[in-house]
Write a protein that holds these residues in place. Structure first.
Motif, PDB file in Angstrom:
ATOM      1  N   PRO A 189       0.800  -1.229   0.000  1.00  0.00           N
ATOM      2  CA  PRO A 189       0.000   0.000   0.000  1.00  0.00           C
ATOM      3  C   PRO A 189       0.834   1.280   0.000  1.00  0.00           C
ATOM      4  CG  PRO A 189       0.186  -0.787   2.242  1.00  0.00           C
ATOM      5  CD  PRO A 189       0.978  -1.755   1.379  1.00  0.00           C
ATOM      6  N   GLU A 190       2.166   1.148  -0.017  1.00  0.00           N
ATOM      7  CA  GLU A 190       2.978   2.371   0.174  1.00  0.00           C
ATOM      8  C   GLU A 190       2.998   3.279  -1.061  1.00  0.00           C
ATOM      9  OE1 GLU A 190       4.133  -0.702   0.620  1.00  0.00           O
ATOM     10  OE2 GLU A 190       5.040  -0.918   2.609  1.00  0.00           O
ATOM     11  N   VAL A 191       3.049   2.656  -2.259  1.00  0.00           N
ATOM     12  CA  VAL A 191       3.322   3.449  -3.471  1.00  0.00           C
ATOM     13  C   VAL A 191       2.116   3.411  -4.408  1.00  0.00           C
ATOM     14  CG1 VAL A 191       4.888   3.727  -5.449  1.00  0.00           C
ATOM     15  CG2 VAL A 191       5.763   2.812  -3.278  1.00  0.00           C
ATOM     16  N   ARG A 192       1.660   4.589  -4.860  1.00  0.00           N
ATOM     17  CA  ARG A 192       0.615   4.633  -5.886  1.00  0.00           C
ATOM     18  C   ARG A 192       1.268   4.576  -7.261  1.00  0.00           C
ATOM     19  NH1 ARG A 192      -1.604   8.865  -6.788  1.00  0.00           N
ATOM     20  NH2 ARG A 192      -0.037  10.182  -5.806  1.00  0.00           N
ATOM     21  N   VAL A 193       0.664   3.825  -8.178  1.00  0.00           N
ATOM     22  CA  VAL A 193       1.235   3.684  -9.533  1.00  0.00           C
ATOM     23  C   VAL A 193       0.124   3.910 -10.547  1.00  0.00           C
ATOM     24  CG1 VAL A 193       2.531   2.200 -11.106  1.00  0.00           C
ATOM     25  CG2 VAL A 193       2.852   1.956  -8.636  1.00  0.00           C
ATOM     26  N   ASN A 194       0.283   4.936 -11.382  1.00  0.00           N
ATOM     27  CA  ASN A 194      -0.730   5.263 -12.388  1.00  0.00           C
ATOM     28  C   ASN A 194      -0.054   5.576 -13.714  1.00  0.00           C
ATOM     29  OD1 ASN A 194      -3.345   5.336 -10.831  1.00  0.00           O
ATOM     30  ND2 ASN A 194      -2.072   6.687  -9.557  1.00  0.00           N
ATOM     31  N   ALA A 195      -0.878   5.708 -14.736  1.00  0.00           N
ATOM     32  CA  ALA A 195      -0.343   6.073 -16.051  1.00  0.00           C
ATOM     33  C   ALA A 195      -1.220   7.142 -16.671  1.00  0.00           C
ATOM     34  CB  ALA A 195      -0.288   4.853 -16.963  1.00  0.00           C
ATOM     35  N   VAL A 196      -0.627   7.871 -17.605  1.00  0.00           N
ATOM     36  CA  VAL A 196      -1.372   8.818 -18.413  1.00  0.00           C
ATOM     37  C   VAL A 196      -1.258   8.320 -19.860  1.00  0.00           C
ATOM     38  CG1 VAL A 196       0.649  10.349 -18.549  1.00  0.00           C
ATOM     39  CG2 VAL A 196      -1.592  11.258 -18.959  1.00  0.00           C
ATOM     40  N   ALA A 197      -2.359   8.386 -20.591  1.00  0.00           N
ATOM     41  CA  ALA A 197      -2.345   7.930 -21.992  1.00  0.00           C
ATOM     42  C   ALA A 197      -2.653   9.118 -22.895  1.00  0.00           C
ATOM     43  CB  ALA A 197      -3.363   6.813 -22.200  1.00  0.00           C
ATOM     44  N   PRO A 198      -1.594   9.763 -23.431  1.00  0.00           N
ATOM     45  CA  PRO A 198      -1.833  10.933 -24.291  1.00  0.00           C
ATOM     46  C   PRO A 198      -2.375  10.527 -25.656  1.00  0.00           C
ATOM     47  CG  PRO A 198       0.442  10.899 -23.435  1.00  0.00           C
ATOM     48  CD  PRO A 198      -0.163   9.556 -23.177  1.00  0.00           C
ATOM     49  N   GLY A 199      -3.153  11.457 -26.215  1.00  0.00           N
ATOM     50  CA  GLY A 199      -3.561  11.321 -27.612  1.00  0.00           C
ATOM     51  C   GLY A 199      -2.551  12.024 -28.495  1.00  0.00           C
ATOM     52  N   PHE A 200      -3.014  12.722 -29.501  1.00  0.00           N
ATOM     53  CA  PHE A 200      -2.115  13.307 -30.490  1.00  0.00           C
ATOM     54  C   PHE A 200      -1.474  14.594 -29.981  1.00  0.00           C
ATOM     55  CE2 PHE A 200      -1.799  16.256 -34.206  1.00  0.00           C
ATOM     56  CZ  PHE A 200      -0.633  15.708 -34.709  1.00  0.00           C
ATOM     57  N   THR A 246      -4.937   4.662  -7.732  1.00  0.00           N
ATOM     58  CA  THR A 246      -3.798   3.805  -8.063  1.00  0.00           C
ATOM     59  C   THR A 246      -4.231   2.702  -9.028  1.00  0.00           C
ATOM     60  OG1 THR A 246      -1.832   2.737  -7.146  1.00  0.00           O
ATOM     61  CG2 THR A 246      -3.936   2.144  -6.129  1.00  0.00           C
ATOM     62  N   GLY A 247      -3.292   2.277  -9.872  1.00  0.00           N
ATOM     63  CA  GLY A 247      -3.566   1.195 -10.828  1.00  0.00           C
ATOM     64  C   GLY A 247      -4.330   1.656 -12.060  1.00  0.00           C
ATOM     65  N   THR A 248      -4.466   2.978 -12.216  1.00  0.00           N
ATOM     66  CA  THR A 248      -5.330   3.524 -13.262  1.00  0.00           C
ATOM     67  C   THR A 248      -4.527   4.158 -14.391  1.00  0.00           C
ATOM     68  OG1 THR A 248      -7.107   3.962 -11.717  1.00  0.00           O
ATOM     69  CG2 THR A 248      -7.050   5.377 -13.625  1.00  0.00           C
ATOM     70  N   THR A 249      -5.108   4.141 -15.597  1.00  0.00           N
ATOM     71  CA  THR A 249      -4.536   4.890 -16.724  1.00  0.00           C
ATOM     72  C   THR A 249      -5.528   5.977 -17.114  1.00  0.00           C
ATOM     73  OG1 THR A 249      -3.267   3.002 -17.532  1.00  0.00           O
ATOM     74  CG2 THR A 249      -3.774   4.724 -19.134  1.00  0.00           C
ATOM     75  N   VAL A 250      -5.068   7.225 -17.067  1.00  0.00           N
ATOM     76  CA  VAL A 250      -5.941   8.360 -17.383  1.00  0.00           C
ATOM     77  C   VAL A 250      -5.709   8.783 -18.834  1.00  0.00           C
ATOM     78  CG1 VAL A 250      -6.492  10.761 -16.796  1.00  0.00           C
ATOM     79  CG2 VAL A 250      -5.830   9.155 -14.994  1.00  0.00           C
ATOM     80  N   LEU A 251      -6.787   8.775 -19.602  1.00  0.00           N
ATOM     81  CA  LEU A 251      -6.707   9.233 -20.998  1.00  0.00           C
ATOM     82  C   LEU A 251      -6.648  10.750 -21.028  1.00  0.00           C
ATOM     83  CD1 LEU A 251      -9.505   7.363 -22.993  1.00  0.00           C
ATOM     84  CD2 LEU A 251      -7.068   7.351 -23.486  1.00  0.00           C
ATOM     85  N   VAL A 252      -5.672  11.291 -21.752  1.00  0.00           N
ATOM     86  CA  VAL A 252      -5.636  12.751 -21.962  1.00  0.00           C
ATOM     87  C   VAL A 252      -5.531  12.924 -23.475  1.00  0.00           C
ATOM     88  CG1 VAL A 252      -4.523  14.928 -21.362  1.00  0.00           C
ATOM     89  CG2 VAL A 252      -4.403  13.004 -19.776  1.00  0.00           C
TER      90      VAL A 252
END
Ligand code: NAI
Length: 258
Positions: A189-200, A246-252
């Motif tokens: 539970p110590e570290v949050r891990v996420n991603a961002v998914a850019p478009g163009f 956490t564990g999520t990928t955010v679309l941008v």
């Protein structure tokens, strides 16, 4: 006008330490800049032979504590040494941004041209875009656990809809989405891990064919290309805000996939 777009979001990050891979240009540079403007110390990673690296560090040292962290994230020895040097220099780490990536080709290979997708291209694209994320995250894990920090990975809309992208690149970015979820489990539970998914993003990343450029902006609900700073502000938010994400990928993507 769009080049001067400024983030409305600021964080108080005095005393925090971040490492951004691939920080000599584009999203990495914009993220390092935004983190420094918010008061964090930032290690900028870049390929050791990239002349833009030392220039980026010198430019950002006018804002705050920016240090150089040269290293090739596609090479295990170089990447691990780079991370451990930065952690030692800062005496810890609060955020790792796995942003470095490469398209491997000057123009995307159309899906129908399977003959152009070589074994070498697979090896290169998987190493630089996917395995790099694993090795840098693993190398930084104990420092991030100690600080209760975060990792933000840079994926792509190619992970979800690969139209217009080179097949192994899209597969590598889909791997980043999976890796993000798995590392969130591995370091909880110590570290949050996420991603961002850019478009163009209209950057020097690749020579997008004119048709792809037009398509990507016309199909996006917001009708324009994304600026690197607009990805950076989501990276900084996922890194230091977003306390229950956490564990999520955010679309941008400006509504491209919508
Ligand atoms: P960019 O080309 O300006 O940035 C990529 C950086 O990574 C460069 O500075 C490059 O030298 C560095 N790099 C490449 N291989 C490396 C290695 N082995 N070790 C260390 N550094 C290395 O392009 P941009 O757009 O800022 O790309 C950043 C991230 O955003 C990449 O992961 C890319 O896949 C992703 N992305 C970009 C999109 C775009 O339209 N430009 C769209 C979706 C995702």
């Amino acid at each position: 006008m769009e080049q001067s777009r400024k983030s409305m979001v600021t964080f108080g990050l005095n005393g925090k330490a971040a490492l951004v891979t691939g920080a000599a240009s584009g999203i990495g540079f914009a993220s390092a800049k935004m983190l420094l403007e918010s008061g964090a110390k930032v290690a900028l990673n870049f390929l050791p032979d990239d002349p833009r690296g030392p220039k980026a560090v010198a430019e950002l040292q006018t804002i705050g504590k920016a240090i150089a962290a040269p290293g090739d994230v596609a090479d295990p020895v170089s990447a691990e040494r780079m991370i451990s040097n930065a952690v030692s220099e800062f005496g810890g780490l609060d955020l790792l941004v796995n942003n470095a990536g490469a398209p491997g080709v000057k123009e995307p290979i159309p899906a129908t041209r399977l003959d152009l997708v070589t074994e070498e291209l697979w090896d290169t694209l998987l190493q630089v875009n996917l395995v790099s994320v694993f090795r840098c995250s693993r190398a930084a894990a104990s420092a991030l656990k100690a600080s209760k920090g975060a990792i933000v990975n840079v994926a792509s809309t190619a992970a979800i809809d690969a139209r217009g992208s080179t097949i192994p690149y899209a597969a590598a970015k889909a791997g980043v989405v999976t890796l993000t979820r798995n590392f969130a489990r591995a370091l909880s539970p110590e570290v949050r891990v996420n991603a961002v998914a850019p478009g163009f993003i209209d950057s020097t990343w690749i020579n997008w064919p004119e048709e792809t450029r037009r398509d990507a902006t016309e199909k996006a609900l917001l009708k324009r290309a994304i600026q690197p700073a607009e990805i950076a502000e989501v990276i900084v938010y996922l890194g230091f805000g977003a306390s229950m994400i956490t564990g999520t990928t955010v679309l941008v993507d400006g509504g491209l996939l919508a």
